[in-house]
Design a protein around this motif. Sequence first.
Motif, PDB file in Angstrom:
ATOM      1  N   ASP A   1      12.183   8.230  24.964  1.00 20.79           N
ATOM      2  CA  ASP A   1      10.842   8.338  24.407  1.00 20.79           C
ATOM      3  C   ASP A   1      10.899   8.686  22.917  1.00 20.79           C
ATOM      4  O   ASP A   1      11.592   9.630  22.514  1.00 20.79           O
ATOM      5  CB  ASP A   1      10.068   9.416  25.165  1.00 20.79           C
ATOM      6  CG  ASP A   1       8.658   9.561  24.677  1.00 20.79           C
ATOM      7  OD1 ASP A   1       7.842   8.670  24.961  1.00 20.79           O
ATOM      8  OD2 ASP A   1       8.379  10.557  23.977  1.00 20.79           O
ATOM      9  N   ALA A   2      10.183   7.930  22.088  1.00 23.24           N
ATOM     10  CA  ALA A   2      10.205   8.144  20.636  1.00 23.24           C
ATOM     11  C   ALA A   2       9.649   9.517  20.252  1.00 23.24           C
ATOM     12  O   ALA A   2      10.179  10.176  19.351  1.00 23.24           O
ATOM     13  CB  ALA A   2       9.415   7.039  19.941  1.00 23.24           C
ATOM     14  N   PHE A   3       8.570   9.953  20.919  1.00 26.82           N
ATOM     15  CA  PHE A   3       8.003  11.268  20.612  1.00 26.82           C
ATOM     16  C   PHE A   3       9.016  12.373  20.882  1.00 26.82           C
ATOM     17  O   PHE A   3       9.239  13.246  20.041  1.00 26.82           O
ATOM     18  CB  PHE A   3       6.723  11.508  21.419  1.00 26.82           C
ATOM     19  CG  PHE A   3       6.174  12.900  21.270  1.00 26.82           C
ATOM     20  CD1 PHE A   3       5.580  13.303  20.094  1.00 26.82           C
ATOM     21  CD2 PHE A   3       6.272  13.811  22.313  1.00 26.82           C
ATOM     22  CE1 PHE A   3       5.086  14.596  19.947  1.00 26.82           C
ATOM     23  CE2 PHE A   3       5.777  15.092  22.186  1.00 26.82           C
ATOM     24  CZ  PHE A   3       5.183  15.489  20.993  1.00 26.82           C
ATOM     25  N   LYS A   4       9.656  12.337  22.037  1.00 27.39           N
ATOM     26  CA  LYS A   4      10.635  13.371  22.375  1.00 27.39           C
ATOM     27  C   LYS A   4      11.810  13.333  21.405  1.00 27.39           C
ATOM     28  O   LYS A   4      12.296  14.372  20.973  1.00 27.39           O
ATOM     29  CB  LYS A   4      11.136  13.201  23.814  1.00 27.39           C
ATOM     30  CG  LYS A   4      12.085  14.310  24.235  1.00 27.39           C
ATOM     31  CD  LYS A   4      12.473  14.196  25.701  1.00 27.39           C
ATOM     32  CE  LYS A   4      13.412  15.312  26.109  1.00 27.39           C
ATOM     33  NZ  LYS A   4      13.763  15.243  27.531  1.00 27.39           N
ATOM     34  N   ALA A   5      12.249  12.144  21.023  1.00 25.46           N
ATOM     35  CA  ALA A   5      13.355  12.023  20.074  1.00 25.46           C
ATOM     36  C   ALA A   5      12.986  12.648  18.737  1.00 25.46           C
ATOM     37  O   ALA A   5      13.794  13.359  18.116  1.00 25.46           O
ATOM     38  CB  ALA A   5      13.743  10.561  19.900  1.00 25.46           C
ATOM     39  N   THR A   6      11.765  12.413  18.279  1.00 19.98           N
ATOM     40  CA  THR A   6      11.316  12.985  17.010  1.00 19.98           C
ATOM     41  C   THR A   6      11.248  14.503  17.086  1.00 19.98           C
ATOM     42  O   THR A   6      11.729  15.204  16.196  1.00 19.98           O
ATOM     43  CB  THR A   6       9.935  12.413  16.633  1.00 19.98           C
ATOM     44  OG1 THR A   6      10.047  10.999  16.499  1.00 19.98           O
ATOM     45  CG2 THR A   6       9.418  13.008  15.341  1.00 19.98           C
ATOM     46  N   VAL A   7      10.646  15.010  18.154  1.00 20.10           N
ATOM     47  CA  VAL A   7      10.493  16.462  18.307  1.00 20.10           C
ATOM     48  C   VAL A   7      11.851  17.151  18.383  1.00 20.10           C
ATOM     49  O   VAL A   7      12.085  18.153  17.720  1.00 20.10           O
ATOM     50  CB  VAL A   7       9.655  16.799  19.557  1.00 20.10           C
ATOM     51  CG1 VAL A   7       9.718  18.280  19.886  1.00 20.10           C
ATOM     52  CG2 VAL A   7       8.216  16.356  19.363  1.00 20.10           C
TER      53      VAL A   7
ATOM     54  N   ALA B   1      14.681  16.189  17.290  1.00 21.49           N
ATOM     55  CA  ALA B   1      15.513  16.010  16.096  1.00 21.49           C
ATOM     56  C   ALA B   1      15.105  16.949  14.967  1.00 21.49           C
ATOM     57  O   ALA B   1      15.868  17.154  14.025  1.00 21.49           O
ATOM     58  CB  ALA B   1      15.428  14.567  15.610  1.00 21.49           C
ATOM     59  N   ARG B   2      13.921  17.516  15.054  1.00 24.44           N
ATOM     60  CA  ARG B   2      13.393  18.394  13.994  1.00 24.44           C
ATOM     61  C   ARG B   2      13.549  19.858  14.396  1.00 24.44           C
ATOM     62  O   ARG B   2      13.700  20.187  15.567  1.00 24.44           O
ATOM     63  CB  ARG B   2      11.928  18.073  13.762  1.00 24.44           C
ATOM     64  CG  ARG B   2      11.709  16.690  13.204  1.00 24.44           C
ATOM     65  CD  ARG B   2      10.253  16.447  12.950  1.00 24.44           C
ATOM     66  NE  ARG B   2      10.059  15.132  12.361  1.00 24.44           N
ATOM     67  CZ  ARG B   2       8.887  14.559  12.197  1.00 24.44           C
ATOM     68  NH1 ARG B   2       7.787  15.192  12.594  1.00 24.44           N
ATOM     69  NH2 ARG B   2       8.788  13.379  11.653  1.00 24.44           N
ATOM     70  N   PRO B   3      13.453  20.740  13.410  1.00 20.94           N
ATOM     71  CA  PRO B   3      13.493  22.176  13.734  1.00 20.94           C
ATOM     72  C   PRO B   3      12.311  22.561  14.632  1.00 20.94           C
ATOM     73  O   PRO B   3      11.212  22.022  14.476  1.00 20.94           O
ATOM     74  CB  PRO B   3      13.364  22.856  12.368  1.00 20.94           C
ATOM     75  CG  PRO B   3      13.699  21.817  11.363  1.00 20.94           C
ATOM     76  CD  PRO B   3      13.335  20.499  11.978  1.00 20.94           C
ATOM     77  N   THR B   4      12.563  23.446  15.558  1.00 23.78           N
ATOM     78  CA  THR B   4      11.518  23.968  16.428  1.00 23.78           C
ATOM     79  C   THR B   4      11.648  25.473  16.534  1.00 23.78           C
ATOM     80  O   THR B   4      12.704  26.049  16.272  1.00 23.78           O
ATOM     81  CB  THR B   4      11.608  23.370  17.857  1.00 23.78           C
ATOM     82  OG1 THR B   4      12.873  23.721  18.427  1.00 23.78           O
ATOM     83  CG2 THR B   4      11.447  21.866  17.852  1.00 23.78           C
ATOM     84  N   VAL B   5      10.567  26.118  16.925  1.00 24.13           N
ATOM     85  CA  VAL B   5      10.552  27.549  17.192  1.00 24.13           C
ATOM     86  C   VAL B   5       9.989  27.706  18.586  1.00 24.13           C
ATOM     87  O   VAL B   5       8.867  27.266  18.854  1.00 24.13           O
ATOM     88  CB  VAL B   5       9.676  28.310  16.176  1.00 24.13           C
ATOM     89  CG1 VAL B   5       9.585  29.779  16.552  1.00 24.13           C
ATOM     90  CG2 VAL B   5      10.208  28.140  14.762  1.00 24.13           C
ATOM     91  N   THR B   6      10.737  28.302  19.486  1.00 26.57           N
ATOM     92  CA  THR B   6      10.265  28.553  20.832  1.00 26.57           C
ATOM     93  C   THR B   6       9.366  29.787  20.806  1.00 26.57           C
ATOM     94  O   THR B   6       9.801  30.862  20.392  1.00 26.57           O
ATOM     95  CB  THR B   6      11.439  28.758  21.802  1.00 26.57           C
ATOM     96  OG1 THR B   6      12.239  27.576  21.787  1.00 26.57           O
ATOM     97  CG2 THR B   6      10.941  29.032  23.217  1.00 26.57           C
ATOM     98  N   LEU B   7       8.112  29.624  21.220  1.00 19.49           N
ATOM     99  CA  LEU B   7       7.185  30.743  21.240  1.00 19.49           C
ATOM    100  C   LEU B   7       7.298  31.528  22.533  1.00 19.49           C
ATOM    101  O   LEU B   7       7.361  32.742  22.534  1.00 19.49           O
ATOM    102  CB  LEU B   7       5.746  30.241  21.051  1.00 19.49           C
ATOM    103  CG  LEU B   7       5.482  29.480  19.759  1.00 19.49           C
ATOM    104  CD1 LEU B   7       4.063  28.959  19.739  1.00 19.49           C
ATOM    105  CD2 LEU B   7       5.761  30.353  18.551  1.00 19.49           C
TER     106      LEU B   7
END
Length: 78
Positions: free
Chosen positions: A59-65, A67-73
């Motif tokens: 899935d393109a959306f999941k790949a984009t998410v 691949a980028r920095p994230t912060v787990t809340l």
Amino acid sequence: AARYEQRPGPVPGDIDVLVVGTADLDELDEIAALAGERLGREVSIRRVRPDAWDQAHDDAFKATVTARPTVTLIEASA
């Protein structure tokens, strides 16, 4: 998330939140509105059910998410 990781760049104009779970969409909309008022910027929440997230291998959306920095809340245990 990139600024949280000390990556250079401008302050973002909005905040994107991904919820992998089954939270009620109306409640998430209310939370986004309240958070936006408090933070003074738009907060967008996208909910994806856990089974759909787990199965979204190409899935393109999941790949984009992912691949980028994230912060787990909040991370719930299984």
